[in-house]
Design an enzyme around this catalytic site. Sequence first.
Site, PDB file in Angstrom:
ATOM      1  N   ASP A   1      42.613  38.963  32.402  1.00 28.70           N
ATOM      2  CA  ASP A   1      43.160  38.941  33.756  1.00 28.70           C
ATOM      3  C   ASP A   1      43.612  37.500  34.042  1.00 28.70           C
ATOM      4  O   ASP A   1      43.331  36.580  33.265  1.00 28.70           O
ATOM      5  CB  ASP A   1      42.042  39.369  34.709  1.00 28.70           C
ATOM      6  CG  ASP A   1      42.373  39.077  36.151  1.00 28.70           C
ATOM      7  OD1 ASP A   1      43.444  39.507  36.601  1.00 28.70           O
ATOM      8  OD2 ASP A   1      41.555  38.410  36.825  1.00 28.70           O
TER       9      ASP A   1
ATOM     10  N   HIS B   1      46.698  47.191  47.455  1.00 31.06           N
ATOM     11  CA  HIS B   1      45.616  46.398  48.038  1.00 31.06           C
ATOM     12  C   HIS B   1      45.752  46.374  49.569  1.00 31.06           C
ATOM     13  O   HIS B   1      44.793  46.594  50.293  1.00 31.06           O
ATOM     14  CB  HIS B   1      45.646  44.992  47.438  1.00 31.06           C
ATOM     15  CG  HIS B   1      44.443  44.162  47.761  1.00 31.06           C
ATOM     16  ND1 HIS B   1      44.230  42.926  47.230  1.00 31.06           N
ATOM     17  CD2 HIS B   1      43.381  44.391  48.570  1.00 31.06           C
ATOM     18  CE1 HIS B   1      43.099  42.442  47.707  1.00 31.06           C
ATOM     19  NE2 HIS B   1      42.566  43.308  48.522  1.00 31.06           N
TER      20      HIS B   1
ATOM     21  N   MET C   1      40.181  43.795  45.598  1.00 28.35           N
ATOM     22  CA  MET C   1      40.960  42.799  44.851  1.00 28.35           C
ATOM     23  C   MET C   1      41.198  43.296  43.426  1.00 28.35           C
ATOM     24  O   MET C   1      40.327  43.924  42.831  1.00 28.35           O
ATOM     25  CB  MET C   1      40.196  41.480  44.813  1.00 28.35           C
ATOM     26  CG  MET C   1      40.978  40.339  44.247  1.00 28.35           C
ATOM     27  SD  MET C   1      42.359  39.872  45.298  1.00 28.35           S
ATOM     28  CE  MET C   1      41.521  38.982  46.602  1.00 28.35           C
TER      29      MET C   1
ATOM     30  N   ALA D   1      39.002  41.333  52.677  1.00 24.94           N
ATOM     31  CA  ALA D   1      40.156  40.935  51.860  1.00 24.94           C
ATOM     32  C   ALA D   1      39.834  41.043  50.371  1.00 24.94           C
ATOM     33  O   ALA D   1      40.710  41.291  49.550  1.00 24.94           O
ATOM     34  CB  ALA D   1      40.577  39.509  52.198  1.00 24.94           C
TER      35      ALA D   1
ATOM     36  N   LYS E   1      49.450  44.498  44.670  1.00 29.03           N
ATOM     37  CA  LYS E   1      49.305  43.962  46.028  1.00 29.03           C
ATOM     38  C   LYS E   1      49.621  44.973  47.148  1.00 29.03           C
ATOM     39  O   LYS E   1      48.986  44.946  48.192  1.00 29.03           O
ATOM     40  CB  LYS E   1      50.151  42.696  46.190  1.00 29.03           C
ATOM     41  CG  LYS E   1      49.626  41.543  45.329  1.00 29.03           C
ATOM     42  CD  LYS E   1      48.262  41.058  45.819  1.00 29.03           C
ATOM     43  CE  LYS E   1      47.566  40.114  44.837  1.00 29.03           C
ATOM     44  NZ  LYS E   1      46.469  40.712  44.079  1.00 29.03           N
TER      45      LYS E   1
ATOM     46  N   ASP F   1      37.598  39.706  36.516  1.00 31.03           N
ATOM     47  CA  ASP F   1      36.590  39.334  37.529  1.00 31.03           C
ATOM     48  C   ASP F   1      36.409  40.372  38.638  1.00 31.03           C
ATOM     49  O   ASP F   1      35.635  40.134  39.559  1.00 31.03           O
ATOM     50  CB  ASP F   1      36.995  37.999  38.181  1.00 31.03           C
ATOM     51  CG  ASP F   1      38.279  38.116  38.978  1.00 31.03           C
ATOM     52  OD1 ASP F   1      39.283  38.584  38.411  1.00 31.03           O
ATOM     53  OD2 ASP F   1      38.275  37.768  40.169  1.00 31.03           O
TER      54      ASP F   1
ATOM     55  N   ARG G   1      46.454  48.421  38.447  1.00 28.73           N
ATOM     56  CA  ARG G   1      45.079  48.901  38.273  1.00 28.73           C
ATOM     57  C   ARG G   1      44.731  49.862  39.404  1.00 28.73           C
ATOM     58  O   ARG G   1      45.289  49.729  40.493  1.00 28.73           O
ATOM     59  CB  ARG G   1      44.112  47.701  38.328  1.00 28.73           C
ATOM     60  CG  ARG G   1      44.389  46.708  37.241  1.00 28.73           C
ATOM     61  CD  ARG G   1      43.611  45.441  37.534  1.00 28.73           C
ATOM     62  NE  ARG G   1      43.969  44.420  36.542  1.00 28.73           N
ATOM     63  CZ  ARG G   1      44.052  43.118  36.845  1.00 28.73           C
ATOM     64  NH1 ARG G   1      43.843  42.692  38.091  1.00 28.73           N
ATOM     65  NH2 ARG G   1      44.340  42.255  35.904  1.00 28.73           N
TER      66      ARG G   1
ATOM     67  N   ALA H   1      44.129  35.587  37.934  1.00 27.36           N
ATOM     68  CA  ALA H   1      43.367  34.903  39.011  1.00 27.36           C
ATOM     69  C   ALA H   1      41.876  35.249  38.962  1.00 27.36           C
ATOM     70  O   ALA H   1      41.499  36.421  38.896  1.00 27.36           O
ATOM     71  CB  ALA H   1      43.939  35.292  40.363  1.00 27.36           C
TER      72      ALA H   1
END
Length: 278
Positions: free
Chosen positions: A12, A56, A49, A45, A53, A186, A160, A14
């Site tokens: 991944d 999200h 994650m 938020a 986006k 992460d 994802r 970030a």
Amino acid sequence: MNTSPIAAVILDWAGTTIDWGCVAPVVAIQETFLEQGISISTSDARLHMGLAKKEHLKSILNLESVANQWIFKHGRSFSDRDVNTLYSYLERKLLDCLASYSTLIDGTLPLFDELRSKGIPIGSTTGYTSEMMRIVQPKAAKLGYKPDIVVTPDQVGLGRTAPLMIYSNAIQLKAYPLHRVIKIGDTIADIAEGKNAGCWTIGLALSGNALGLTKSEINELDFSTKDTLFKNARDQLFKAGADYVVDSIADCGTIIESIALRIRDNHRPSLLKASLPI
Ligand SMILES: [Mg+2]
């Protein structure tokens, strides 16, 4: 030549290889909603994650506290048009700030060099778009990190937790079977993506979204708070079905070696847990 039983490692971005704490998307999301007069907590938020986006944003709008704020503010539920408006703003915010959050996380380069020396192909997936990665990739490359492949949700049509970005990596890297591929990330979404693809998964508990703190914020914590938060972060990723959970990318080398031994012994990665929250 790759003589390892590991066909590829897919990382991944970030919170894994760049942007310790996965801060850029949180800042951009909070500012996006504030623009609409809606206040989003850091934990809201961060909850979903790792998704593409737009998905999200939808998942945040569907949270009860946010949905209520939206109705109070606008007198109606959110529409697809609202999602598009929010997304346009988020995209601009991210494009503006990404360059400042593209510093490499410690341990990225040593792992990169180690995999390179063994001839193991290095792929990557992300929740960022191709346009966003055009900012991040050159920054990371300048610092020495240049994976063989970068696949974004817009390139394959689904982010994802779908496994399509991993499939695209596998095709481009000619890496198979997928039970010889390792996905590292992460977020719960990273683990779900890896599991959906049938890969081994390593969750990173402290460097990214699961803990969600910068290094200086971590240093300010007292021992017992640190202990509780670290445990929660690790549990989150284990519960998502991660085969292994470590603190950060700096700890992945020995785990990759263990997985290589297990593959040689014909072990397979664990299956996707049915009860994932996303
Ligand atoms: Mg991440």
